[in-house]
Design a protein around this motif. Sequence first.
Motif, short mmCIF file in Angstrom:
data_model
loop_
_atom_site.label_atom_id
_atom_site.label_comp_id
_atom_site.label_asym_id
_atom_site.label_seq_id
_atom_site.Cartn_x
_atom_site.Cartn_y
_atom_site.Cartn_z
N UNK A 154 19.55 -34.62 57.02
CA UNK A 154 18.74 -34.28 55.86
C UNK A 154 17.31 -34.78 56.03
N UNK A 155 17.21 -36.01 56.46
CA UNK A 155 15.87 -36.60 56.58
C UNK A 155 15.07 -35.91 57.69
N UNK A 198 23.08 -38.22 56.71
CA UNK A 198 21.82 -38.51 56.03
C UNK A 198 20.63 -38.21 56.96
N UNK A 228 13.68 -32.95 56.35
CA UNK A 228 12.53 -33.27 55.49
C UNK A 228 11.30 -33.60 56.32
N UNK A 274 1.49 -29.42 46.68
CA UNK A 274 1.73 -30.38 45.60
C UNK A 274 1.13 -31.74 45.91
N UNK A 275 0.77 -31.97 47.12
CA UNK A 275 0.25 -33.27 47.51
C UNK A 275 -1.09 -33.10 48.20
N UNK A 281 3.11 -40.00 53.45
CA UNK A 281 4.55 -39.85 53.25
C UNK A 281 5.25 -39.39 54.53
N UNK A 299 8.58 -42.86 60.30
CA UNK A 299 8.79 -44.25 60.73
C UNK A 299 10.17 -44.74 60.26
N UNK A 300 10.48 -44.41 59.02
CA UNK A 300 11.78 -44.81 58.49
C UNK A 300 12.91 -44.21 59.31
N UNK A 337 13.31 -45.81 62.63
CA UNK A 337 14.02 -47.09 62.47
C UNK A 337 15.50 -46.85 62.22
N UNK A 338 15.77 -45.91 61.35
CA UNK A 338 17.18 -45.62 61.02
C UNK A 338 17.91 -45.11 62.28
N UNK A 360 9.78 -30.46 57.34
CA UNK A 360 8.99 -29.85 56.26
C UNK A 360 7.61 -30.49 56.18
N UNK A 361 7.60 -31.81 56.31
CA UNK A 361 6.32 -32.52 56.24
C UNK A 361 5.41 -32.11 57.43
N UNK A 406 5.47 -42.36 56.84
CA UNK A 406 6.48 -43.32 56.37
C UNK A 406 7.89 -42.80 56.62
N UNK A 407 8.05 -41.54 56.32
CA UNK A 407 9.38 -40.97 56.51
C UNK A 407 9.76 -40.96 57.99
#
Lengths: 215, 873
Positions: A135-136, A132, A139, A35-36, A44, A50-51, A54-55, A142-143, A47-48
Amino acid sequence: MVCLSQRSQAKFRMILAILILIAVELVHPTVSCKNETCSQLLRHSLRLTRLMSKRTTELLETYKTSQDFADLICDMQMDNVPVSTVSGQTISQRILSVYTHLKEFLPHMKTVMEQQKDLNPPTNPVAEGLNRMITHVRHIAVRVNCILEILQPNIPIPEPAESPTGIPHAQNIFQQKAYGCIVLTRLQELLSQAVQEQKSLKKGKMCRKSTKNGS
Amino acid sequence: MGSSHHLLVFLMFLHYAVGFTNNCVKILPDSSSSIVVEVGKNFTATCHLLEGCAYTSDDIEWRLGNDSIAKQSYHRINETSVSVTINISSDMNAWLKCTAPKESLSYKPKIIYGIFLRAGYPPLKPKNLSCIAVQEDKDISPNLNCSWDPGSRNPLIDTTYTVYANVPGTVLTHKADCKQHLARFCVVNLETFPIHMVLKVWVEVKNALGSERSELQSDSTYFVKPNPPLNVQVLTEDKFPTSLMVTWKHPIDRTILKLSYAIRYRKVTSNVWIEVPESFTRGYIESFRLQSLEPYTQYVVQMRCIGESNSSYWSNWSPSVTESTTEAKPASAPDLWRIIQPTSNSRNVTLIWKAPVKANGKIRFYNLSINQNNEKFESHNITADNLSQMYSMELPAGKMASIEITAYNSAGESPKATLSIPRSDKEFPGVKDMSWSVRDEKLQVKWTAVLPLPHPLKLSEYLLEWVKIPQSVHQKELPAGWQRVPKNVTVTTLNADLEKFKRYNISVYPIYKYQSGHVWHFQPGRPVTRPAYVQQGPPKEGPTVTVTKSKKNSAELTWEEIPLDSQQGFIIHYTIFYAIGNTKQWKSETVGPNVHSYVLTDLASETDYVVYVMASTEAGSVKGTDCTFKTMKYGDGEVEVIVVVVCLSFLFLTVFIIMICLRKREVIKKLLWPQVPDPSDSSIAHWSPDFPIKADLPKEDVSVVEVDVFDGKSLCEEDKGVLPLKKDKYLSEEHSSGIGGSSCMSSPRHSVSDSDEGDSGQTTSSTVQYSTVLGSGYKGQTPSHQPPAFARSESTQPLLDCEEHPDHLNESQSRSSYFRRGRELEPGVLAPECDGGSLTFCPVQEEEPSPVAEEPPASALCYMPQKSGYRPQ
């Protein structure tokens, strides 16, 4: 009869090919990757990751504050917790290592979350953050899986078994807290390395190459 | 045991047989619940008669609800089956029954079987599916708010809407059941919002007739709606009066959503927003400088944000922030104008001005410079604090003036505004054909330009001036308003807030410019002025009418003009209403707006009238106060005519009477004054010469003689013969006739003999016996045949001595005023006797020279009243 059989065979082949294609598409774990574009995927994913890095850092700080822990405890050795070291010679191997480690961390994160729910009230920010985070991380996996598909499209991606953590249930509270901190610390280290690996991919013109290859 | 077993089997068979007989029919398709059928489609049901049923398919009847279905819809399949096809309508919720009616006296039981049909529609595909996840604190809310258009068709049957969300590549799918009928929105909880992932959302709608689904798949940021930028601030910069610095904070971490921003601003006084091009704010920035703004102007600034490359929803606009730019020096000149009011030998010029349009700051003061006849006359710095920016001066009619004004603010000086005022006799031409109209509650003024212009004049612009009439004495605002329009414009709308129902004088001035030396002079031409209203209303008050003249059939009415403030519009006419008293039968007369008096005619005389005057504008009418008046009974001159006629009539009557009297005087005299017997013919008269007339008589011996007149005979004549005979007797018997005590006298008198007996011997010789002729026929009432009665006086004085002493006649007349009653005696009768020397009675009016008295006989015939009561003897 012969004619009919030939027509039937042709139809059968066509239907079979379609069915196989559908089956492959259904069972293929990277179905979402298409899809991408490669660059979108990598952007993405980076970014994810990296996010989440950080989280995780923020969550670790929260964890330490809430548990009143010293850094020393979080850095101590614990055998059953996955290591954060990304291994491999090639970029594909290191990405695969990242993917494998992410999958390995998931049961540990669930365990820590359950322990935190038991240890603290339901409004515990650590437990919520961990929920959370799980879940991330899924994800991110998956990436990364999609990246691996691009990096090595002909090599099947080994799926690590959903094995138990190997952590004894009879942990005392301190041991639970130490365990949680170690898991979060190593996860944070893993995510940091994952960011670096993906940056390397971005610099390495992975998407340009794959685009040239016709991906 | 065996027999009982057979019996049981027989009973079971019998029961089965009976039951079978009662339920020997069935409909296919069959359902324990209702059968949902699609509206508009044909539905076919088949009725099967089971084995052992006493009926055949020919006995079958189909019924829908209570209505029998037409046989044409039946399709007989075989002896035991018959089908029916019906078209489903939207209101078809009823039992479809297959039945065989029981005939009377038939042993066959009635059979019946039914299925319930429920009509409905298959679901429509939801349209325009959209889902939003708003920002919550520093993260994205896991609640995904989805909405769609379900379509307008009611499916009529139970229909469910379910929203699903899934991150492709993961096994977990979130769903939410939407409970509402024809649901339009639903919230699905994702537990954790999938940042930087692909998200697939679909809504599925299902009912018994089918299902539909709408799907949405995109990067998860597509579903995010961020918060507006945080802490938006607008900062002024002292050195840059045309810019403002805007700063803000990112509302969300760039690792979650990298944003780009949009800024919009507007003047506080404007509603039009100006948006900064997105390309200027595309970067991940936290400040931006707004440029090309107007100095000293308040601006309102708002911001919003969106995921970079428009990857998310726009946030809402941030709260407004207001800030003002700093001052710059005025960019335009003040707007200078003048009002000229001519006086006896000069002109009173009031200079008025407005602050520069582009003041670029707060004007602190104005510098006003006035030149007269090209020589500097005066210069003033006028602070701008005054509410009314004006300056008055006297300008002689023969002088021209040039005025210059400059405005100052804290940043500097404005361009100069100039205005020339020519000599009174050197005015430039004005415009032509000026008119006005009202459009959208504004005054639109139209005029025709003056062409061609005399050299070296050039038309610079037009100036429209409006002045409220009447002007307020204590007004604080400028006495006039004005606006300038370009020279190529001949129609414009006054952008002034003119008051409704107030009269304004609208003037159009052409502003000319001409070059003198290197300086351009601006000079207004002659104005053309028209009164105008932006909106007219009915007058506030009606005119007060008064009746100035009321006549028999008309009345003159007068009323004052309504004050301008109360007119509220142009008076188009006055209407006079009048009616008699309380009859309310009004008549009306309409007169023009310039008429303020009117004469009502054809009024009834001596009648009360009520009158009022109604003033009308185009917007309405208002009546004035009632006035009551009464018409006169008589018209002009009628009274005079009547008086004259009456007077004349009286005069004529009088004259007529007089004429009659003159003509018939004899008759009248006889009627009024019957003939008195002439004493000269009496016997006594013959005695008179025997006694000296001038004998001294005692004053007491005055007797009044009353003489009654006998019809047709004078006393003299009748008694001529009698009196001498009785003379002795009267004397001897000393009987007084009692003249003094006669009924004609006011008081009884003694006779001479009675009163003075001692002198009787002395006076015997000289005493004349006066006889009074007493008769009851006085004034013609006494018949002539009655014997006269005599009363005798024994006075020695003769009654009249005019015969013997005519020189004493006048004297005796004056003295005998008591004898009035003999005045009107016929002179013709008595005159000869008086002339004959007999005694006469003299009338008292010796002073009145009446025609009657002029006749000598008449004077001799009158009785003389005796003033002194006696006569000298």
